[in-house]
Scaffold this active site. Structure first.
Site, PDB file in Angstrom:
ATOM      1  N   GLU A  82      43.595  45.944  30.206  1.00  0.00           N
ATOM      2  CA  GLU A  82      43.252  46.951  31.199  1.00  0.00           C
ATOM      3  C   GLU A  82      44.101  46.762  32.450  1.00  0.00           C
ATOM      4  O   GLU A  82      44.469  45.638  32.803  1.00  0.00           O
ATOM      5  CB  GLU A  82      41.770  46.887  31.550  1.00  0.00           C
ATOM      6  CG  GLU A  82      40.874  47.354  30.417  1.00  0.00           C
ATOM      7  CD  GLU A  82      39.402  47.378  30.780  1.00  0.00           C
ATOM      8  OE1 GLU A  82      38.707  48.302  30.312  1.00  0.00           O
ATOM      9  OE2 GLU A  82      38.943  46.482  31.514  1.00  0.00           O
ATOM     10  N   CYS A 103      46.859  46.959  39.838  1.00  0.00           N
ATOM     11  CA  CYS A 103      46.380  45.641  39.425  1.00  0.00           C
ATOM     12  C   CYS A 103      46.797  45.455  37.970  1.00  0.00           C
ATOM     13  O   CYS A 103      46.414  46.249  37.105  1.00  0.00           O
ATOM     14  CB  CYS A 103      44.860  45.563  39.565  1.00  0.00           C
ATOM     15  SG  CYS A 103      44.138  44.017  38.974  1.00  0.00           S
ATOM     16  N   CYS A 110      41.055  35.657  28.747  1.00  0.00           N
ATOM     17  CA  CYS A 110      41.256  34.575  29.705  1.00  0.00           C
ATOM     18  C   CYS A 110      40.457  33.353  29.257  1.00  0.00           C
ATOM     19  O   CYS A 110      39.339  33.484  28.761  1.00  0.00           O
ATOM     20  CB  CYS A 110      40.813  35.008  31.102  1.00  0.00           C
ATOM     21  SG  CYS A 110      41.102  33.764  32.393  1.00  0.00           S
ATOM     22  N   CYS A 114      35.190  31.956  34.031  1.00  0.00           N
ATOM     23  CA  CYS A 114      34.437  32.130  35.273  1.00  0.00           C
ATOM     24  C   CYS A 114      33.199  32.990  34.990  1.00  0.00           C
ATOM     25  O   CYS A 114      33.284  34.012  34.315  1.00  0.00           O
ATOM     26  CB  CYS A 114      35.306  32.798  36.328  1.00  0.00           C
ATOM     27  SG  CYS A 114      36.773  31.840  36.772  1.00  0.00           S
ATOM     28  N   CYS A 117      33.020  36.901  35.631  1.00  0.00           N
ATOM     29  CA  CYS A 117      34.159  37.699  35.183  1.00  0.00           C
ATOM     30  C   CYS A 117      34.020  38.122  33.726  1.00  0.00           C
ATOM     31  O   CYS A 117      33.862  37.284  32.828  1.00  0.00           O
ATOM     32  CB  CYS A 117      35.452  36.895  35.369  1.00  0.00           C
ATOM     33  SG  CYS A 117      36.936  37.766  34.843  1.00  0.00           S
ATOM     34  N   CYS A 342      36.865  43.991  40.984  1.00  0.00           N
ATOM     35  CA  CYS A 342      37.082  42.554  40.759  1.00  0.00           C
ATOM     36  C   CYS A 342      36.069  41.983  39.780  1.00  0.00           C
ATOM     37  O   CYS A 342      34.861  42.112  39.968  1.00  0.00           O
ATOM     38  CB  CYS A 342      36.992  41.833  42.106  1.00  0.00           C
ATOM     39  SG  CYS A 342      37.168  40.045  42.005  1.00  0.00           S
TER      40      CYS A 342
END
Length: 363
Positions: A82, A103, A110, A114, A117, A342
Site C-alpha cells: 500500500e 508515503c 514487516c 509493533c 501497526c 500512521c
C-alpha cells in the site's frame, strides 16, 4: 516468482543507457520502453518484455475527510503493498501546481511486530526491489498528471526501511537524481536498527534524507512492550550515535525526528514525559512529533487494549516540550476513514470498519 528487473538487462550495457532509461521513467509523455527512441532497437526489444511499471493498481480509495488517497498495488509475484498520496491544504500562489506528499513502502509486510501497526501484525514477507520502491512515486505522478507535483516523500509505509538498506538507498538516489525531489524533502522512518544506523553515518553515498526514529517511549520496559524489536541498551546506543549523525550531516535541516505515539494510561504520564525530556536533551537537534493513535481494524487479541491519549494530554505534552526548548508538532494523520493513516497500512484489499473506537493490540 519476481519478474526480471530493468537493471538486470542494463547491467551489460554502456552506463549512459541506464541514464536514458531512468530519464524516460519520469517523463509523463512516455508509456513504454519502445518509445525511448534514444535506445537501440535491440535494447528496446529486450526491455519491451517488461512492464513499464513494476506495480499494478488493484484498489484505489479516496478519503471523504481530506485530500488523501490510498492505493493497493500488486507486484509481479502477486504480493500487495500500500502507498498513500496526501495533498496540501492550500497553495502558496494562484496558478501554482498542487503539491503532494507520498508515503511509500519499503517491504512487503514487516518483521518489527509493533503492537499498534497493522503491517507488523501481518508479518514479514520480503524486501521490495529498487524499481518497486521507485514505481510507487511513478504510479502517483502518473495518476496526478501534469497538473500536480510530488515534492515530498516519506518512507513510512509498510516495512522497516533500514532492513532493506541497499534497495532503499538506490531507490532514493534514483528519485533525487531524476525526480523533482530534494534530499531534505525525503524522510526515512525507522524503528532503530543499530547496525544499519552505524553504516548510514559512514556511507557517503547514502542520500542525505532526514531520519525519524520511532521511539514511542524513553523507558526500556514500556518501549519493549510497544515495540518487541526493541533491543535493551538502545537508548545508550542512540546517545552515542546521535553526535556522529550530527557530525556527518551538520546542516540545521538535518535534525533527528522523534516519533512518539500517545497511548492513554500507558506512555503518557508524567514519568514518561520526564524520561522523554531527559533523553531528547542529550540527543542534540531533534524535532518531536506527538502522534495521536489511529484505530487499526485488523488488530485482534492481545495483551492490552490500545486507546489513544486524550487531546488535552497531547496538547499539554506539546506545550511542555515547546517550553523546554524543543521543536515539537502534533501530527494529526490524514486519510483515517480509508485506513491510510500512521500504523493502518495492512496490504489487505478489503477493510473491515472498526467498532466502538477501541482496538485490541498484541504481538
Amino acid at each position: 516468482m519476481i519478474r526480471m528487473q530493468v537493471d538486470e538487462i542494463l547491467k551489460d550495457e554502456k552506463s549512459y543507457r541506464a541514464d536514458q532509461v531512468y530519464k524516460a521513467w519520469f517523463d509523463l509523455r512516455m508509456n513504454s520502453y519502445s518509445e525511448i527512441t534514444t535506445l537501440p532497437a535491440l535494447l528496446r526489444e529486450k526491455l519491451s518484455k517488461l512492464s513499464w511499471l513494476a506495480v499494478k493498481e488493484k484498489v484505489l480509495k479516496k478519503s471523504n475527510l481530506d485530500n488523501t488517497q490510498k492505493a493497493a498495488l500488486e507486484l509481479s509475484d502477486g504480493k500487495i503493498i500500500e502507498t498513500v498520496l496526501m495533498g496540501r491544504k492550500s497553495l502558496k500562489k494562484t496558478g501554482e501546481k498542487a503539491r503532494y506528499t507520498i508515503c511509500v513502502s519499503s517491504q512487503v509486510g514487516c518483521a518489527m511486530r509493533c503492537v499498534f501497526c497493522a503491517t507488523g501484525i501481518a508479518g514479514f514477507c520480503r524486501n521490495l526491489l529498487v524499481q518497486e520502491i521507485v514505481d510507487q512515486y511513478r504510479y502517483w505522478q502518473g495518476h496526478l498528471g501534469d497538473e500536480a507535483e510530488i515534492d515530498n516523500i516519506v518512507v513510512m509505509g509498510q516495512g522497516e526501511p533500514l532492513l532493506n538498506y541497499d534497495n532503499v538507498k538506490s531507490a532514493l538516489n534514483t528519485l533525487i537524481k531524476y525526480a523533482n525531489v530534494g534530499p531534505t524533502k525525503i524522510t526515512i522512518s525507522t524503528c532503530g536498527i543499530p547496525a544499519a544506523m552505524d553504516r548510514l553515518v559512514e556511507d557517503k553515498d547514502f542520500p542525505q534524507a532526514r531520519l525519524a526514529i520511532s521511539l514511542h517511549s524513553a523507558i526500556e520496559e514500556t518501549r519493549k512492550k510497544i515495540m518487541p524489536s526493541h533491543q535493551r541498551g538502545f537508548f545508550n546506543f542512540l546517545l552515542d550515535w546521535a553526535p556522529r549523525y550530527h557530525k556527518s550531516l551538520p546542516s540545521r535541516s538535518h535534525f533527528i525526528g522523534i516519533e512518539y505515539l500517545m497511548l492513554k494510561d500507558f506512555n503518557d504520564d508524567e514519568k514518561h514525559l520526564k524520561a522523554l525530556l531527559k533523553l531528547c536533551s542529550k540527543i542534540g537537534r531533534v524535532r518531536i512529533n506527538l502522534i495521536p493513535y489511529n484505530i487499526i481494524s485488523s488488530l485482534d487479541g492481545g495483551r492490552w487494549v490500545l486507546v489513544g491519549s486524550d487531546k488535552s494530554v497531547i496538547e499539554r505534552w506539546h506545550d511542555t516540550l515547546m517550553k523546554a526548548g524543543f521543536v515539537s508538532t502534533i501530527r494529526y494523520s490524514q486519510g483515517q476513514d480509508i485506513e491510510a493513516a500512521c500504523g493502518q497500512l495492512s496490504g489487505k484489499l478489503s477493510v473491515i470498519p472498526a467498532k466502538d473506537g477501541i482496538q485490541k493490540g498484541g504481538r
